[in-house]
Design an enzyme around this catalytic site. Sequence first.
Site, short mmCIF file in Angstrom:
data_model
loop_
_atom_site.label_atom_id
_atom_site.label_comp_id
_atom_site.label_asym_id
_atom_site.label_seq_id
_atom_site.Cartn_x
_atom_site.Cartn_y
_atom_site.Cartn_z
N GLY A 7 -78.14 23.29 -32.22
CA GLY A 7 -77.72 21.93 -31.82
C GLY A 7 -78.57 21.37 -30.70
N GLY A 8 -79.81 21.82 -30.62
CA GLY A 8 -80.69 21.42 -29.51
C GLY A 8 -81.24 20.00 -29.61
N ALA A 9 -80.94 19.30 -30.71
CA ALA A 9 -81.36 17.89 -30.79
C ALA A 9 -80.21 16.95 -30.43
CB ALA A 9 -81.90 17.57 -32.18
N GLY A 10 -79.08 17.52 -30.03
CA GLY A 10 -77.94 16.71 -29.60
C GLY A 10 -78.03 16.42 -28.11
N PHE A 11 -76.95 15.87 -27.57
CA PHE A 11 -76.93 15.43 -26.17
C PHE A 11 -77.09 16.61 -25.20
CE2 PHE A 11 -73.56 14.59 -22.78
CZ PHE A 11 -74.46 14.07 -21.86
N ILE A 12 -76.16 17.57 -25.26
CA ILE A 12 -76.22 18.69 -24.31
C ILE A 12 -77.34 19.66 -24.70
CG2 ILE A 12 -74.92 20.59 -23.25
CD1 ILE A 12 -72.33 19.01 -24.00
N GLY A 13 -77.49 19.91 -26.00
CA GLY A 13 -78.52 20.84 -26.47
C GLY A 13 -79.91 20.41 -26.06
N THR A 133 -65.12 23.79 -25.57
CA THR A 133 -64.57 22.65 -24.83
C THR A 133 -63.23 22.99 -24.18
OG1 THR A 133 -63.60 20.45 -25.19
CG2 THR A 133 -63.62 21.91 -27.07
N ASP A 134 -62.89 22.26 -23.13
CA ASP A 134 -61.56 22.43 -22.52
C ASP A 134 -60.46 21.83 -23.40
OD1 ASP A 134 -62.11 19.72 -22.14
OD2 ASP A 134 -61.69 19.71 -19.99
N GLU A 135 -60.86 21.07 -24.44
CA GLU A 135 -59.86 20.42 -25.29
C GLU A 135 -59.06 21.44 -26.09
OE1 GLU A 135 -61.23 16.80 -27.19
OE2 GLU A 135 -62.68 16.48 -25.60
N TYR A 158 -60.80 17.90 -34.07
CA TYR A 158 -61.97 18.44 -33.34
C TYR A 158 -61.60 19.67 -32.51
CZ TYR A 158 -65.25 18.92 -29.44
OH TYR A 158 -66.10 19.44 -28.49
N LYS A 162 -62.74 23.64 -32.80
CA LYS A 162 -63.42 24.39 -31.72
C LYS A 162 -62.58 25.61 -31.32
CE LYS A 162 -66.78 23.49 -29.80
NZ LYS A 162 -68.23 23.78 -30.06
P1 NAD Z 1 -73.81 16.25 -30.10
O1 NAD Z 1 -72.90 15.71 -31.16
O2 NAD Z 1 -74.54 15.30 -29.24
O3 NAD Z 1 -74.91 17.20 -30.79
C1 NAD Z 1 -74.59 18.14 -31.74
C2 NAD Z 1 -75.88 18.65 -32.38
O4 NAD Z 1 -75.53 19.66 -33.34
C3 NAD Z 1 -76.64 17.55 -33.14
O5 NAD Z 1 -78.02 17.61 -32.81
C4 NAD Z 1 -76.43 17.92 -34.60
O6 NAD Z 1 -77.52 17.55 -35.46
C5 NAD Z 1 -76.28 19.44 -34.52
N1 NAD Z 1 -75.52 19.96 -35.67
C6 NAD Z 1 -74.34 19.48 -36.16
N2 NAD Z 1 -73.97 20.20 -37.23
C7 NAD Z 1 -74.92 21.17 -37.40
C8 NAD Z 1 -75.08 22.24 -38.32
N3 NAD Z 1 -74.19 22.45 -39.31
N4 NAD Z 1 -76.16 23.04 -38.18
C9 NAD Z 1 -77.08 22.83 -37.21
N5 NAD Z 1 -76.98 21.83 -36.33
C10 NAD Z 1 -75.91 21.01 -36.41
O7 NAD Z 1 -72.91 17.24 -29.26
P2 NAD Z 1 -72.95 17.54 -27.70
O8 NAD Z 1 -72.15 16.54 -26.99
O9 NAD Z 1 -74.35 17.82 -27.27
O10 NAD Z 1 -72.11 18.91 -27.66
C11 NAD Z 1 -72.75 20.17 -27.78
C12 NAD Z 1 -71.71 21.26 -27.77
O11 NAD Z 1 -70.93 21.18 -26.59
C13 NAD Z 1 -70.72 21.16 -28.93
O12 NAD Z 1 -70.42 22.47 -29.39
C14 NAD Z 1 -69.49 20.53 -28.31
O13 NAD Z 1 -68.31 20.94 -28.99
C15 NAD Z 1 -69.55 21.09 -26.91
N6 NAD Z 1 -68.92 20.25 -25.89
C16 NAD Z 1 -69.34 18.96 -25.69
C17 NAD Z 1 -68.75 18.19 -24.70
C18 NAD Z 1 -69.21 16.78 -24.41
O14 NAD Z 1 -68.63 16.14 -23.52
N7 NAD Z 1 -70.22 16.24 -25.07
C19 NAD Z 1 -67.70 18.71 -23.94
C20 NAD Z 1 -67.28 20.03 -24.19
C21 NAD Z 1 -67.92 20.79 -25.15
P1 TYD Z 2 -64.60 10.51 -25.57
O1 TYD Z 2 -65.91 10.19 -24.95
O2 TYD Z 2 -64.41 10.23 -27.02
O3 TYD Z 2 -64.30 12.05 -25.23
P2 TYD Z 2 -62.96 12.93 -25.51
O4 TYD Z 2 -62.09 12.21 -26.44
O5 TYD Z 2 -63.56 14.16 -26.12
O6 TYD Z 2 -62.34 13.17 -24.17
O7 TYD Z 2 -63.45 9.72 -24.80
C1 TYD Z 2 -63.22 9.91 -23.42
C2 TYD Z 2 -61.96 9.14 -23.05
O8 TYD Z 2 -62.21 7.74 -23.21
C3 TYD Z 2 -60.77 9.44 -23.95
O9 TYD Z 2 -59.58 9.41 -23.15
C4 TYD Z 2 -60.75 8.31 -24.94
C5 TYD Z 2 -61.28 7.15 -24.13
N1 TYD Z 2 -62.03 6.12 -24.88
C6 TYD Z 2 -61.71 4.75 -24.70
O10 TYD Z 2 -60.76 4.41 -23.96
N2 TYD Z 2 -62.44 3.83 -25.37
C7 TYD Z 2 -63.47 4.16 -26.20
O11 TYD Z 2 -64.09 3.26 -26.81
C8 TYD Z 2 -63.80 5.55 -26.36
C9 TYD Z 2 -64.94 5.99 -27.25
C10 TYD Z 2 -63.06 6.49 -25.66
#
Ligand code: NAD
Ligand code: TYD
Length: 350
Positions: A7-13, A133-135, A158, A162
């Site tokens: 998942g290295g092309a995503g936000f955190i990755g 995730t903490d969710e 979701y 997880k």
């Molecule tokens: P993201 O959606 O930005 O990126 C996910 C990446 O995974 C994408 O590049 C996508 O192409 C890749 N991917 C999806 N399905 C795949 C598959 N089957 N095989 C290979 N690659 C695949 O997600 P993110 O926000 O960077 O989150 C990364 C991780 O952190 C996730 O596991 C997410 O559950 C966890 N996380 C994210 C948050 C957050 O706030 N963003 C918070 C807690 C945990």
């Molecule tokens: P989100 O970024 O979807 O993260 P998560 O649902 O995983 O916590 O949403 C963060 C918070 O913002 C959540 O309480 C839902 C709220 N939210 C809005 O109020 N408006 C929006 O358009 C979105 C996308 C989220």
Amino acid sequence: MRVVVTGGAGFIGSALCRYLVTECGWQVLNIDKLTYAADQRSLAAIEGAPGYRFMQADIADGDKIARILDEFKPDAIMHLAAESHVDRSIDGPGDFIETNIVGTYRLLDAALYYWRGLAPDRQQNFRFLHVSTDEVYGSLGAQGLFDENSRYQPNSPYSASKASSDHLVRAWHHTYGLPVLISNCSNNYGPFQFPEKFIPLMILNAMAGRKLPVYGDGHNIRDWLHVNDHVAALRLIVQHGQVGETYNVGGRNEARNIDIVHQVISHVRDLSPHRTLPKDDALIEFVQDRPGHDRRYAIDATKLENRLGWQAQYDLDRGLRDTVAWYLNHEQWWQPILDRKYQGQRLGVA
Ligand code: NAD
Ligand code: TYD
């Protein structure tokens, strides 16, 4: 250190790959399926760097993953690939089951096969870090924090997917001995975040003078973690964490959604004074709540702080200001996403 990041092309990755290659000097192989959420442009800073390689693959393709592991021979796998957006999981849970549960299972199986074939010293040092995730802990009331012993009570498709993957990872350790670690973090924010998520959506809408849709009464609380703080934590956990254990990662930055919205608007006004924005109340639109909307998340990161010496560097005000400034200065990154992938429409009303 040689690591596979999924998942290295995503936000955190992508933030993790940039950090490991440029700050840590590690050899990184990024495995990503390149779904809608992926963006290779987030990796431009390390494209062509000797320590960085990319392979397009689905983690659910066990044979392909096994071949890649055998060829690259990693010391660790940092597993971030997932479907990550709660609202999309409400509209269509199938992909979440396929990637987050089945995909994690196939990846674990390939990792186990690879690990069993390693020489004893490399086997001893190998790590599989599952990023979650903490969710998975459900929703908090007004008091209390999630810690590593909090009960699993996932509420959305979701978080349920997880939670399932966390249980699989735990089982592969207890049953087969795979040296795993699990991290559960709170909501991340920062540069290169796909604009379906709350903070970038609010920033881009405020910049354009569009309505900012706030779900329900806007009093839901999230505990915001800057992505740079998160990737520093992941590095510490994979290197120094205790095998079989969980680490919670959170920035101690709780905020109500409505307060984030006001802060975002204020930073946009401040950093971009030539824009004439309507008053906050005219920009903000309270919309139908998300079904099953968790009220409050908040992380107790004491274990990570005390045992591994991690400390969040960003407070929310500075982190938000930096993030708003980044989106103001990187239209060339987000405009093609708005043109081709996602136009800011409401998701997840079921
Ligand atoms: P993201 O959606 O930005 O990126 C996910 C990446 O995974 C994408 O590049 C996508 O192409 C890749 N991917 C999806 N399905 C795949 C598959 N089957 N095989 C290979 N690659 C695949 O997600 P993110 O926000 O960077 O989150 C990364 C991780 O952190 C996730 O596991 C997410 O559950 C966890 N996380 C994210 C948050 C957050 O706030 N963003 C918070 C807690 C945990
Ligand atoms: P989100 O970024 O979807 O993260 P998560 O649902 O995983 O916590 O949403 C963060 C918070 O913002 C959540 O309480 C839902 C709220 N939210 C809005 O109020 N408006 C929006 O358009 C979105 C996308 C989220």
